[in-house]
Structure formats: structure tokens, C-alpha cells
Scaffold this active site. Structure first.
Site, mmCIF file in Angstrom:
data_model
loop_
_atom_site.group_PDB
_atom_site.id
_atom_site.type_symbol
_atom_site.label_atom_id
_atom_site.label_comp_id
_atom_site.label_asym_id
_atom_site.label_seq_id
_atom_site.Cartn_x
_atom_site.Cartn_y
_atom_site.Cartn_z
ATOM 1 N N LYS A 210 0.837 -1.202 0.000
ATOM 2 C CA LYS A 210 0.000 0.000 0.000
ATOM 3 C C LYS A 210 0.872 1.254 0.000
ATOM 4 C CE LYS A 210 -3.339 2.409 2.904
ATOM 5 N NZ LYS A 210 -4.161 2.353 4.109
ATOM 6 N N GLU A 216 11.028 -4.669 3.435
ATOM 7 C CA GLU A 216 11.029 -6.109 3.137
ATOM 8 C C GLU A 216 10.522 -6.362 1.716
ATOM 9 O OE1 GLU A 216 9.899 -4.744 5.934
ATOM 10 O OE2 GLU A 216 10.001 -6.116 7.644
ATOM 11 N N GLY A 267 -4.276 -1.850 5.879
ATOM 12 C CA GLY A 267 -3.592 -3.064 5.432
ATOM 13 C C GLY A 267 -4.256 -4.344 5.907
ATOM 14 N N ARG A 268 -4.520 -4.428 7.218
ATOM 15 C CA ARG A 268 -5.072 -5.678 7.765
ATOM 16 C C ARG A 268 -6.535 -5.890 7.418
ATOM 17 N NH1 ARG A 268 -3.652 -1.893 11.209
ATOM 18 N NH2 ARG A 268 -5.089 -1.005 12.733
ATOM 19 N N GLU A 354 -3.403 -5.995 16.076
ATOM 20 C CA GLU A 354 -2.905 -4.718 15.553
ATOM 21 C C GLU A 354 -3.996 -3.645 15.669
ATOM 22 O OE1 GLU A 354 -0.739 -5.204 11.872
ATOM 23 O OE2 GLU A 354 -0.782 -3.072 11.476
ATOM 24 N N HIS A 385 -3.943 -32.667 19.804
ATOM 25 C CA HIS A 385 -2.783 -33.505 20.123
ATOM 26 C C HIS A 385 -1.610 -32.658 20.584
ATOM 27 C CE1 HIS A 385 -4.700 -37.090 18.346
ATOM 28 N NE2 HIS A 385 -5.331 -36.163 17.649
ATOM 29 N N LYS A 500 9.262 -0.310 11.720
ATOM 30 C CA LYS A 500 9.798 0.063 10.405
ATOM 31 C C LYS A 500 10.914 1.105 10.571
ATOM 32 C CE LYS A 500 5.623 -0.959 7.670
ATOM 33 N NZ LYS A 500 4.701 -0.584 6.625
#
Ligand code: G6Q
Length: 538
Positions: A210, A216, A267-268, A354, A385, A500
Site C-alpha cells: 500500500k 522487506e 492493510g489488515r 494490531e 494432540h 519500520k
């Protein structure tokens, strides 16, 4: 915001505090019977929510409904969908934006809640339609005239988790001969592993950011472009981008196709924007993308209902608040009984933590109540398990949200020892919910189960694009409702921004260190000084 109460100040708060002194006892004789499970039930957009195994009765439910009313939760949701500037902190610098991820799927009605945002979403959808049609019709081919059969999505955080969770959930509905991979981490080993598993000459690289500035993603894009060039391929014929208009990545000459998302989509919350849809469309085709959006849109509509029986998102938000703020549980496990949902808890971990991992109110004051819980999870029955031991007998009580489906996705199943795999999966799901609630008495303390461990059950017929869209929107709305109730801004992420900034500063200092001056441990010790300076409170 507005003239609404929030959790600590609402008149219903005192009632809820009083009721929390004696929460409903799920272990009492006959307490959890068919009648209760039948009554404590809500539904919308293909999902049924069963919450008879939560520690609440009619009185708590009524108080929670009053709380929702007093805090204006539905009113605020409606205002959000209609373009109110919800992403802000009054009196302080903040993103100061509208919150319009819901407009990405409000594309089926003649009267969308926020017409301009929906019109923008339709423009991008039409571009996606044309792109997918070009691929389908063989109008977009690689250098050798071959069709593209692979898409690698390069992006991180919100530009990875939601899209990946949705793709994995719907992989079973994919077109034949289409492969999808994701590269998020800046760990070069992951990129190397993905690149070695594909044929780059028939791959499209979907770079999603965005902001267009995330280190990264920029690094991984450069890495993939270099790999394309080494193979004699032209990156501008293989790379697509999804970004914000005007971002540093917004340079159509460098990309085969460029898609856009607007500032008002966080973003999320962006899985139903082009951030999620380009890769999903490549994998599933355009028709299924529309089904996915339709499911999300139906759930958004239900989130505007004031009747809790048809608004499961609001009900789940309120139950979460009961567990968090009144019963004092600080963790929440999301346990899907569907392997296809194996990345969904990771997505919700981001979306919830977030959004609601905040300590100041929307007025910039310290919060007076606890906010978002720690969210985590894994699919059942695998989890049974592993960590379910703690869920059944640990000293920490962890409320659970179970998710399950009556039918499998592929429909290929086998009877073994008198039952199919799908029956075994569903039987385990239902049994776990009841076992946590009811417990089990035993003379042997080590084999005794106290019960009274709350859970709820979200059920649908089958995990398909439409139900996945609804499930995603259900959780988005739940998270947003809780943020409204706590009077926090669920739409910014200063904690992520800090990471960041720090990474860039530390990286610069690291480059100043003499190479080979003593290994990674030594670097850490030396860089502590930089961290100190940068995080100074002065
Ligand atoms: C999400 C967060 C964060 C963000 C990533 C990637 O709400 O803001 O996870 O999505 O940092 O950001 P870009 O899409 O800008 O690269």
C-alpha cells in the site's frame, strides 16, 4: 466518539460487574441442554453461531445488548460504512482517515453506503476482470508465447496475511494448472526456496504494498527482478503491482498491470481490495472472486442489524468483552476444524491485535479498561494432540472460538471404522466444545476436568468463496465493534510503524560496523547504544 458512552462509563457497566460475580455455571446439572443450545443461537450470511457454552445467561445477554446500545456500536459501524473519519485521535496527530474496507464489497447494490468509494472499487474490479480475461483468452503470454501458470505474491503484514489466509482457505476451489506462492519475510532463504520451486518464465510476480515503501517488500521485489533478469526475462512483462495511487511504487512503466487501493482501506482490512483479489482471481477466476465479495457484503449488511440474533459479529464482540473485561480472560484461541483455514488464525492475530492492542482512547487519554486479548490458534484436530491440554486443565482459562463446516471441500472421503473423516472432524469439534464447558468428574485429581471453560461455535455448511467472504467480514466487524466499545482507534498501527523506523536506523548503524568484527552477538551488543538513543523518551 460522538455522544456515545464507552465500556467503563456506560450505565450497563455496573450491571455487568455485578453479574460477573456469579457467572453462569455450565457444570450445574442439566445447565447445558438442547434447549439452551437452541436458544443461544444467532445466524447470518450462511453461518450459525452457537454460544450456549459461554458463561452467560439471559440477564448478561440483556446487559450486553444495553451496553451495545449505550455505546452506539451499530450506529458507529453504520457511520464507518458511510465514510465517517473513524481513524483518528482527537486533539493529536493521527492518520485522520475514513475507514472504508467495507466499500470494497459494497458493489452489488444500486445504493451503496458510500457511493464514491464503491465506484472506485468497481473500477478496480473491472480492471481485474479484464486482466483475468486476457490471461484466459491467451492475450497475455510470456516471452515464448506460453501462458502464465504461476503467481508469486510479494508483500508483508496486511499485504500478505489476509490474502494468504483466504487463498489457502479456497485453494480447493482453484482453477486447474494455476499455482500460487507467497514471499513475505525478508529472510533470503524463503525467497530462495520459493524461487527454486517455480518456473520463472511462466510466473507473474504480484508485488503488493500500500505504501510502496516497505523495506522487506522492496528488497524481495529487487531480488525477484534480479532473478528474472538472470534468466533472460523482462521484469516489466512479469511484474504486477498493487499499491496506493501516488506511492513510490506507482510507476506503470515498470509493471505489466498496476492495481490500486485507497488510503481508507487499512492493510489488515485489505483482503477484499486488490491486495487480496488479484492473486485470488488468478487462482480461482473472476466469478469466484465475486462470490467471495458477495459473502462479505452479506455479512456487512447483517452487522448493521440491532437484533443480536441476526448480527453474529456484534454478538461475538460482546461475548468477547464479557470474557475479557468481566471474567478477566486475557487470551483468545481461534480453532478452525478445517485444515484449509490453517492460516486464518494468523490473519486474525494481526487483524485483532494490531487493531485493538491499544492503550489510549480516541481522545488520547489512557484507557481505563483492558483492551484486545492475545489471539492465537491452530486447526483442530491437530491442536487436540498439542496444546489442548492447557485448554482443558491449565491454570489459565482461554476462551475459544471454534469454526467448523458440515461438508468437506473436495468431497473425497472414506469410511473407516464406521465413519467418514469429515464425520470424525465434526464429532471432535462438537465434543471439544461440550467437554470444555461441562468438564468431567473423577476421583483421581489428575484426571478431573473442572469445566466452565467458555467457548462458542461458528458453523456453516461448507467452506467456499461465499462463506469465506462472510467469515472474513464477520471477524473484521467483530474487531471493529470491540474497538468502538473500548473507545480506541482500531485503524492505526503506531507499534508497526515503530518497527519500520527502528529497522532502518539500526540497519544504517550496522552497515557502519566493521565486517567480521565478532559475529551477530557482538553486533547486537554494540547496536544497543543505537536502540537506546532512538527509543529515548526525551
Ligand atoms: C496493517 C499494517 C501492516 C502493513 C504492512 C505492509 O494494517 O499496517 O501490516 O500492512 O506493514 O505495508 P505495505 O502494504 O505498505 O507494504
Amino acid at each position: 466518539m460522538g455522544n456515545h458512552y464507552s465500556l467503563g462509563t456506560a450505565p450497563a457497566h455496573e450491571d455487568l460487574l455485578r453479574l460477573a460475580r456469579a457467572p453462569f455455571d455450565l457444570t450445574a446439572d442439566g445447565a447445558v441442554d438442547g434447549d439452551r443450545l437452541q436458544r443461544f443461537r444467532a445466524s447470518a450470511a450462511g453461518f450459525e453461531l452457537f454460544y450456549g457454552t459461554e458463561r452467560l445467561g439471559e440477564e448478561v445477554l440483556a446487559a450486553l445488548a444495553s451496553l451495545a446500545d449505550q455505546c452506539g456500536l451499530v450506529d458507529q459501524f453504520r457511520a464507518m460504512r458511510r465514510g465517517a473519519v473513524m481513524n483518528r485521535i482527537e486533539g493529536y496527530g493521527s492518520e485522520n482517515r475514513q475507514v472504508l474496507h467495507t466499500a470494497c464489497r459494497d458493489v452489488f447494490s444500486d445504493t451503496p453506503a458510500e457511493p464514491a468509494a464503491s465506484a472506485g472499487a468497481v473500477v478496480e474490479l473491472e480492471k481485474l476482470h479484464d486482466f483475468l480475461a486476457d490471461l484466459e483468452a491467451g492475450r497475455l503470454l510470456n516471452e515464448q508465447g506460453l501462458p502464465f501458470d504461476t503467481m508469486i505474491q510479494v508483500g508483508i503484514g496486511g499485504s500478505d496475511l489476509g490474502p494468504r489466509a483466504v487463498f489457502e482457505a479456497l485453494r480447493a476451489h482453484g482453477l486447474p494448472n494455476r499455482k500460487v506462492c507467497f514471499v513475505a519475510n525478508v529472510d533470503p532463504d524463503h525467497a530462495a526456496a520459493v524461487l527454486s520451486s517455480v518456473d520463472l518464465s511462466t510466473s507473474l510476480i504480484n508485488v503488493v504494498s500500500k505504501s510502496g515503501t516497505t523495506l522487506e517488500t522492496a528488497t524481495n521485489e529487487a531480488l525477484v527482478r534480479a532473478a528474472l533478469e538472470r534468466s533472460g526475462l523482462d521484469p516489466s512483462r512479469h511484474c504486477l503491482c498493487v499499491t496506493g495511487a501516488g506511492s513510490p511504487m506507482d510507476n506503470p512503466d515498470r509493471y505489466l498491470r498496476s492495481f490500486y487501493m485507497t488510503e481508507s482501506v487499512g492493510g489488515r482490512y485489505s483482503a477484499t481490495s486488490m491486495v487480496g483479489l488479484v492473486t485470488l482471481g488468478f487462482a480461482l477466476g473472476y466469478r469466484q472472486v465475486l462470490e467471495f465479495l458477495r459473502g462479505a457484503s452479506e455479512m456487512d449488511q447483517s452487522a448493521e442489524e440491532t437484533d443480536l440474533r441476526v448480527n453474529p459479529a456484534l454478538l461475538m464482540a460482546l461475548i468477547g468483552i464479557w470474557n475479557r473485561n468481566y471474567l478477566g480472560h486475557s487470551s483468545l484461541a481461534i480453532l478452525p476444524y478445517s485444515q484449509a483455514l490453517h492460516r486464518f488464525p494468523a490473519h486474525l492475530q494481526q487483524c485483532d491485535m494490531e487493531s485493538n492492542g491499544k492503550s489510549v482512547t480516541r481522545n488520547g487519554l489512557p484507557v481505563a479498561v483492558s483492551t484486545g486479548p492475545v489471539v492465537w490458534g491452530e486447526p483442530g484436530t491437530n491442536g487436540q494432540h498439542a496444546f489442548y491440554q492447557l485448554l482443558h486443565q491449565g491454570t489459565e482459562i482461554v476462551p475459544v472460538e471454534f469454526i467448523g463446516f458440515r461438508r468437506s471441500q473436495y468431497g473425497t472421503d472414506l469410511e473407516y471404522q464406521g465413519s467418514s473423516s469429515q464425520d470424525k472432524l465434526v464429532a471432535n469439534l462438537l465434543a471439544q466444545s461440550l467437554a470444555l464447558a461441562l468438564g468431567r468428574a473423577s476421583e483421581n485429581p489428575n484426571k478431573a476436568f473442572t469445566g466452565n471453560r467458555p467457548s462458542l461455535l461458528l458453523l456453516a455448511e461448507r467452506l467456499d468463496p461465499r462463506t469465506m467472504g462472510a467469515l472474513l467480514a464477520l471477524y473484521e466487524a467483530k474487531i471493529v465493534f470491540q474497538g468502538f466499545c473500548w473507545n480506541i482507534n482500531s485503524f492505526d498501527q503506531e507499534g508497526v510503524q515503530l518497527g519500520k523506523v527502528l529497522a532502518t536506523e539500526i540497519l544504517t548503524s550496522m552497515q557502519g560496523l566493521q565486517a567480521g568484527s565478532g559475529g551477530i552477538g557482538e553486533e547486537y551488543v554494540v547496536l544497543a547504544g543505537v536502540g537506546q538513543r532512538n527509543t529515548s523518551r526525551k
